[in-house]
Design a protein around this motif. Sequence first.
Motif, PDB file in Angstrom:
ATOM      1  N   ARG A   1      39.633  54.539  -6.908  1.00 16.48           N
ATOM      2  CA  ARG A   1      39.177  54.760  -8.286  1.00 16.48           C
ATOM      3  C   ARG A   1      40.345  54.893  -9.262  1.00 16.48           C
ATOM      4  NH1 ARG A   1      33.801  56.115  -9.010  1.00 16.48           N
ATOM      5  NH2 ARG A   1      32.584  56.307  -7.100  1.00 16.48           N
TER       6      ARG A   1
ATOM      7  N   TYR B   1      43.064  49.243 -16.410  1.00 15.71           N
ATOM      8  CA  TYR B   1      42.145  49.121 -17.537  1.00 15.71           C
ATOM      9  C   TYR B   1      42.871  48.474 -18.711  1.00 15.71           C
ATOM     10  CZ  TYR B   1      38.814  52.243 -15.224  1.00 15.71           C
ATOM     11  OH  TYR B   1      37.920  52.803 -14.352  1.00 15.71           O
TER      12      TYR B   1
ATOM     13  N   LYS C   1      42.031  46.542 -22.805  1.00 11.68           N
ATOM     14  CA  LYS C   1      41.065  46.385 -23.875  1.00 11.68           C
ATOM     15  C   LYS C   1      40.675  44.914 -23.977  1.00 11.68           C
ATOM     16  CE  LYS C   1      40.204  48.356 -28.424  1.00 11.68           C
ATOM     17  NZ  LYS C   1      40.788  49.137 -29.530  1.00 11.68           N
TER      18      LYS C   1
ATOM     19  N   THR D   1      37.477  49.310 -23.317  1.00 14.56           N
ATOM     20  CA  THR D   1      38.634  49.427 -22.432  1.00 14.56           C
ATOM     21  C   THR D   1      38.149  49.619 -21.010  1.00 14.56           C
ATOM     22  OG1 THR D   1      39.940  50.458 -24.188  1.00 14.56           O
ATOM     23  CG2 THR D   1      40.715  50.748 -21.925  1.00 14.56           C
ATOM     24  N   GLY D   2      38.569  48.712 -20.134  1.00 19.29           N
ATOM     25  CA  GLY D   2      38.129  48.790 -18.750  1.00 19.29           C
ATOM     26  C   GLY D   2      38.585  47.587 -17.962  1.00 19.29           C
TER      27      GLY D   2
ATOM     28  N   SER E   1      37.761  44.169 -16.944  1.00 18.31           N
ATOM     29  CA  SER E   1      36.851  43.171 -17.497  1.00 18.31           C
ATOM     30  C   SER E   1      36.018  42.490 -16.422  1.00 18.31           C
ATOM     31  CB  SER E   1      37.641  42.127 -18.295  1.00 18.31           C
ATOM     32  OG  SER E   1      38.599  41.486 -17.459  1.00 18.31           O
TER      33      SER E   1
ATOM     34  N   GLN F   1      35.058  43.574 -13.518  1.00 21.17           N
ATOM     35  CA  GLN F   1      34.041  44.473 -12.963  1.00 21.17           C
ATOM     36  C   GLN F   1      32.881  44.666 -13.936  1.00 21.17           C
ATOM     37  OE1 GLN F   1      35.755  48.146 -11.643  1.00 21.17           O
ATOM     38  NE2 GLN F   1      36.662  47.230  -9.815  1.00 21.17           N
ATOM     39  N   LEU F   2      33.185  44.826 -15.218  1.00 18.22           N
ATOM     40  CA  LEU F   2      32.114  44.984 -16.197  1.00 18.22           C
ATOM     41  C   LEU F   2      31.311  43.694 -16.342  1.00 18.22           C
ATOM     42  CD1 LEU F   2      33.875  47.153 -18.938  1.00 18.22           C
ATOM     43  CD2 LEU F   2      32.164  47.865 -17.256  1.00 18.22           C
TER      44      LEU F   2
ATOM     45  N   GLN G   1      32.744  54.450 -12.599  1.00 17.91           N
ATOM     46  CA  GLN G   1      34.193  54.321 -12.540  1.00 17.91           C
ATOM     47  C   GLN G   1      34.792  54.235 -13.942  1.00 17.91           C
ATOM     48  OE1 GLN G   1      35.858  50.684 -10.660  1.00 17.91           O
ATOM     49  NE2 GLN G   1      36.323  52.044  -8.966  1.00 17.91           N
ATOM     50  N   HIS G   2      34.033  53.692 -14.875  1.00 17.92           N
ATOM     51  CA  HIS G   2      34.477  53.566 -16.268  1.00 17.92           C
ATOM     52  C   HIS G   2      34.011  54.747 -17.114  1.00 17.92           C
ATOM     53  CE1 HIS G   2      35.198  49.436 -14.940  1.00 17.92           C
ATOM     54  NE2 HIS G   2      35.930  49.269 -16.028  1.00 17.92           N
ATOM     55  N   LYS G   3      33.594  55.853 -16.445  1.00 18.72           N
ATOM     56  CA  LYS G   3      33.142  57.057 -17.145  1.00 18.72           C
ATOM     57  C   LYS G   3      31.934  56.773 -18.049  1.00 18.72           C
ATOM     58  CE  LYS G   3      36.740  59.058 -15.356  1.00 18.72           C
ATOM     59  NZ  LYS G   3      36.585  59.888 -14.151  1.00 18.72           N
TER      60      LYS G   3
ATOM     61  N   ILE H   1      29.033  52.434 -22.341  1.00 18.65           N
ATOM     62  CA  ILE H   1      30.468  52.420 -22.076  1.00 18.65           C
ATOM     63  C   ILE H   1      31.195  52.915 -23.314  1.00 18.65           C
ATOM     64  CG2 ILE H   1      32.474  51.027 -21.461  1.00 18.65           C
ATOM     65  CD1 ILE H   1      30.563  51.246 -19.200  1.00 18.65           C
TER      66      ILE H   1
END
Length: 423
Positions: A270, A275, A277, A313-314, A316, A318-319, A401-403, A422
């Motif tokens: 994790r 991450y 933008k 921000t993360g 990309s 995975q999202l 994982q991205h809160k 997100i």
Amino acid sequence: MFTKLRNRFLILNLVIISIIMLVAFTSIYTITYRDVQRNIHMELNKVTDSYTRDFDLPHGDRPGADLNMGGPDDGEFGFEGAPPKRSISFMLETDPNLTITGRETTLELEETFYPLALDAAVAENKASGQFELDGSHWTFEILQTSTGYMLVFLDTSSQQVILTNLIYTFAIVALVMLIVIFFTSRFFANRSITPIQEAFDKQKQFIADASHELKTPLTIINTNTDVLLANSEDQIRNQEKWLYYIKSETERMTRLTNDLLYLTEMDDSRSGILYTKFDMSEAVENILLTMEAVMFEKQVHLSYEIEPGLQVTGASEQLKQVVMILLDNAVKYTNEGGSVHLSLKKQQHEVVLSVTNTGEGIAPEHLSRIFDRFYRTDSGRARKQGGYGLGLAIAKSIVEQHKGRIYAKSTVGESTTFYVHIS
């Protein structure tokens, strides 16, 4: 197992707290007892000093001789030879044979009481001490005079009542506190163990589900292999059907193991994800382009509303996978002629993605579990469509994982909507 663990925790907690309370109460009682005894000793010295002013005592025997006793000018003893007015006391004079020859007292007592008090004091066989008589507590001191002995008695019943009440108070407080602590500890122990028990149950269920999912393709592969071996002299072209079945099930197992490994890797790494933008709006539009053909083939109507230029921000890729999973899931559970609607917009400080599909919907009892691994509301339908019940679990793991937050709302028989928040 967890019940035993909880009970051991409760017992250990109560034992530790009981020891702490016992030590604390013992310390308080010891300090109080010493203070009470010191006050009794000081008061006895004052009373004795007031009774001995007119007696000829041997040098150094007069109690209070080393104290700063001010005599009648103090205002405490009233007049010379009188004991403190606040003290309940009396004095007995005896000859060398301990026969009462005189007395002085601050209270009215029965004549029979004085010989009993004398006998009780002599029975202690020491110059000073305490005894109980007729329900009262007395402290005494024996002094030798030129004509025999002088015995001074001080009523200390009130001080003993304080000590006794203190013990009773401690006992009641300790009992009440232990009861309160027991139920409080039980409540928090249950709350502490519940997540562990749930994780343990989920692990057991995960192992059972994974074994079940692997068992089916392995059985098919084994059966088709037996068919091939039984017709070993036949040409490969004639065995093509069995080989196709073996290859198909092997690919299904590969997808399953890859998904499981992906979930494990996300759980273990994790903090190692980079991450950056990126433009979420553009990423979602690109995914919609790849899904248009699938939706057209299934005759599903697609509509979308994407607010341009939304930055997040993360990770990309995975999202993007989350969006793909939600769209793929929506298409699978939308009947022919149904519709899928995607929305991406900004709400306050969050980017909110929603994917809605028409169809049977999800019953309320399933909504809280659809993100569990291998969980499917309709196992038969999911298997026909090649699902294992891991897609939403992967999506949830990525979002957390991205809160972020992911959840679903559904109206049975109408539609289902998945939301992703997100920051």
